[in-house]
Design a protein around this motif. Structure first.
Motif, mmCIF file in Angstrom:
data_model
loop_
_atom_site.group_PDB
_atom_site.id
_atom_site.type_symbol
_atom_site.label_atom_id
_atom_site.label_comp_id
_atom_site.label_asym_id
_atom_site.label_seq_id
_atom_site.Cartn_x
_atom_site.Cartn_y
_atom_site.Cartn_z
ATOM 1 N N ARG A 230 0.687 -1.291 -0.063
ATOM 2 C CA ARG A 230 0.105 0.010 -0.050
ATOM 3 C C ARG A 230 0.851 1.168 0.096
ATOM 4 N N THR A 231 1.898 1.202 0.655
ATOM 5 C CA THR A 231 2.825 2.584 0.636
ATOM 6 C C THR A 231 3.981 2.475 -0.266
ATOM 7 N N GLY A 232 4.255 1.275 -1.018
ATOM 8 C CA GLY A 232 5.195 1.198 -2.021
ATOM 9 C C GLY A 232 6.375 0.434 -1.928
ATOM 10 N N THR A 233 6.119 -0.028 -0.597
ATOM 11 C CA THR A 233 7.009 -1.554 -0.276
ATOM 12 C C THR A 233 6.057 -2.563 0.163
ATOM 13 N N ILE A 234 6.618 -3.717 0.070
ATOM 14 C CA ILE A 234 5.466 -4.833 0.502
ATOM 15 C C ILE A 234 5.165 -4.429 1.948
ATOM 16 N N PHE A 235 6.243 -4.034 2.766
ATOM 17 C CA PHE A 235 5.539 -3.645 4.140
ATOM 18 C C PHE A 235 6.274 -2.201 4.288
ATOM 19 N N GLY A 335 2.937 6.425 -0.836
ATOM 20 C CA GLY A 335 2.212 5.690 -1.861
ATOM 21 C C GLY A 335 0.890 5.997 -2.195
ATOM 22 N N LEU A 336 0.004 5.089 -2.173
ATOM 23 C CA LEU A 336 -1.428 5.224 -2.342
ATOM 24 C C LEU A 336 -2.094 5.055 -1.266
ATOM 25 N N LEU A 337 -1.622 5.197 -0.172
ATOM 26 C CA LEU A 337 -2.255 5.633 1.272
ATOM 27 C C LEU A 337 -2.000 7.322 1.607
ATOM 28 N N LEU A 338 -3.336 8.135 0.843
ATOM 29 C CA LEU A 338 -2.912 9.290 0.906
ATOM 30 C C LEU A 338 -4.445 10.153 1.864
ATOM 31 N N ALA A 339 -3.779 11.415 2.287
ATOM 32 C CA ALA A 339 -5.025 12.139 2.812
ATOM 33 C C ALA A 339 -5.065 13.382 2.435
ATOM 34 N N ALA A 340 -6.109 13.984 1.913
ATOM 35 C CA ALA A 340 -6.346 15.638 2.051
ATOM 36 C C ALA A 340 -6.754 16.026 3.087
ATOM 37 N N GLN A 364 -11.164 11.460 9.326
ATOM 38 C CA GLN A 364 -11.463 12.143 10.582
ATOM 39 C C GLN A 364 -12.308 13.283 10.027
ATOM 40 N N LYS A 365 -12.820 14.129 11.054
ATOM 41 C CA LYS A 365 -13.830 15.050 10.476
ATOM 42 C C LYS A 365 -13.428 15.930 9.227
ATOM 43 N N GLN A 366 -12.255 16.332 9.203
ATOM 44 C CA GLN A 366 -12.017 16.934 8.044
ATOM 45 C C GLN A 366 -10.871 16.551 7.099
ATOM 46 N N VAL A 367 -10.656 15.126 7.373
ATOM 47 C CA VAL A 367 -9.640 14.599 6.334
ATOM 48 C C VAL A 367 -10.342 13.533 5.552
ATOM 49 N N LEU A 368 -10.054 13.492 4.269
ATOM 50 C CA LEU A 368 -10.356 12.678 3.208
ATOM 51 C C LEU A 368 -9.376 11.774 2.902
ATOM 52 N N ARG A 369 -9.668 10.279 2.945
ATOM 53 C CA ARG A 369 -8.632 9.414 2.771
ATOM 54 C C ARG A 369 -8.745 8.881 1.311
#
Ligand code: PLP
Length: 393
Positions: A230-235, A335-340, A364-369
């Motif tokens: 998910r973050t660009g390496t296996i773990f 990687g592809l675990l992002l937040a705005a 979270q209230k003001q965080v998009l995943r």
């Protein structure tokens, strides 16, 4: 849209989930389809589960083949798929030994029990404390819930399991101060997922491991969300040059089937003896066949490289919007675990995106995943960014 299912669902389900707005009937690649045939671009991957997209042909073929061969055996017996998946995973976790289960919470329960056994064996029952982080999420069962560092999940379920201490995430001095002779383990997510996709400062995990070593405690990393590429390496820990004593996995491990794992190495791995822990379905051949297809596909199709480059592309696009619109105040993740991070409430943005055919969620209230499948294209990301900017406008 046919809403009759909503009424039926209201009658028969407990109210632990918020009522669903759509009923999904089919998935293919990065898209899912509702009962009216409307298509949605899935940018949450079933919450970091469908890393290869929906119904990936390799995963479907592996499940089909295994279903016709052997669907379940007890852990009183060995089965080859179980063994093959364990061998594949330990290739990426040197010296590791595995216990398979069915979910992230169960994997963390196993890790909590292993840590307690380790403490008992090392110094007796006095060494039983697990230090975890504020803002963390480790699951909803009583042990995992007690480890979770967010009081909103605790309310009404007290008393929690004793023996957990929480410290601010990313703060090595606070961690050092909390760890002592009573500590059997430190439990951390490499990047906090449910807490809002929070990346700790560089060197935090390494420092955490050193603190554990000095205190005679073990380091457990919860890679339930960050693991399996998910973050660009296996773990995720591989990017930090750290190998923990224990790691937990689930979510995308089974490619959409329920599968969890706890991996342990060194002294920690020696803490379990026969009879100490078990799971009826843990290591289920069908789930393990899916897991084998998942890891082989990630490696053979070069998906880690894709996660890194698509992650950079997506981040740059979000940062562009942030520059143009005040409604995004920060972009974070790996990687592809992002937040705005928004300056407005996230829930109406999620609703508006759903209407336009995009699945995203609020952590979270003001965080998009944003955690799309690894097979998403730059064109699909661009189409979403265009719509998101309109919605935010
Ligand atoms: N640990 C982490 C880091 C998670 O993100 C989650 C779920 O979101 C869990 C544990 C719990 O997993 P499960 O829902 O499979 O029990």
């Amino acid at each position: 849209m046919d809403q009759s299912w909503a009424k039926r669902a209201e009658k028969v389900f407990l109210r632990n989930y918020y009522p669903a707005r759509v009923s999904l009937v089919k998935g293919e690649g990065c898209r899912v389809f509702d009962d009216a045939g409307k298509s949605y671009l899935d940018l949450v991957s079933g919450i970091a589960v469908n890393n290869l997209g929906h119904c990936h042909p390799a995963v479907v073929a592996a499940i089909r083949e295994q279903c016709g061969r052997l669907m379940h055996v007890s852990n009183l017996y060995q089965n080859p798929v179980h063994l093959q998946l364990a061998e594949l995973l330990t290739e990426h976790f040197p010296g590791g030994r595995i216990f398979f289960c069915n979910s992230g919470a169960e994997a963390n329960e196993a890790a909590i029990k292993l840590a307690r056994r380790y403490g008992h064996m090392k110094s007796g029952p006095r060494r039983h404390v697990i230090v975890a982080a504020l803002g963390s999420f480790h699951g909803r069962t009583m042990g995992a819930l007690s480890a979770t560092g967010q009081t909103q999940y605790h309310k009404g379920f007290e008393p929690l399991l004793p023996g957990f201490r929480h410290v601010p995430f990313g703060d090595l001095a606070a961690l050092e101060a909390a760890v002592g002779e009573e500590t059997c383990a430190v439990l951390l997510e490499p990047i906090q997922g449910e807490g809002g996709v929070i990346v700790p400062p560089e060197g935090y995990l390494k420092g955490g491991l050193e603190i554990c070593r000095r205190a005679g405690a073990i380091l457990i990393l919860d890679e339930v969300q960050t693991g399996m590429g998910r973050t660009g390496t296996i773990f995720a820990h591989q990017a930090e040059g750290v190998v923990p004593d224990v790691m937990t996995l689930s979510k995308s491990l089974g490619g959409g089937l329920p599968l969890g794992a706890m991996l342990a190495r060194g002294e920690a791995a020696d803490s379990f003896e026969p009879g100490n822990h078990a799971s009826t379905f843990g290591g289920n051949p069908v789930a393990c066949a899916a897991g084998r297809a998942v890891i082989e596909t990630i490696i053979n199709e070069g998906l880690l490289e894709k996660v890194r480059s698509l992650g950079a592309f997506f981040t740059a696009g979000l940062e562009d919007i942030a520059r143009r619109r005040g409604t995004i105040s920060a972009v974070r993740g790996r990687g592809l675990l992002l937040a705005a991070v928004l300056t407005v409430e996230a829930a109406p943005i999620v609703e508006a995106a759903l209407e336009r055919g995009y699945l995203i969620n609020a952590v979270q209230k003001q965080v998009l995943r944003l955690a799309p499948p690894f097979i998403i294209t730059e064109e699909e990301i661009t189409s979403f960014l265009r719509e998101l900017e309109e919605i935010l406008g």
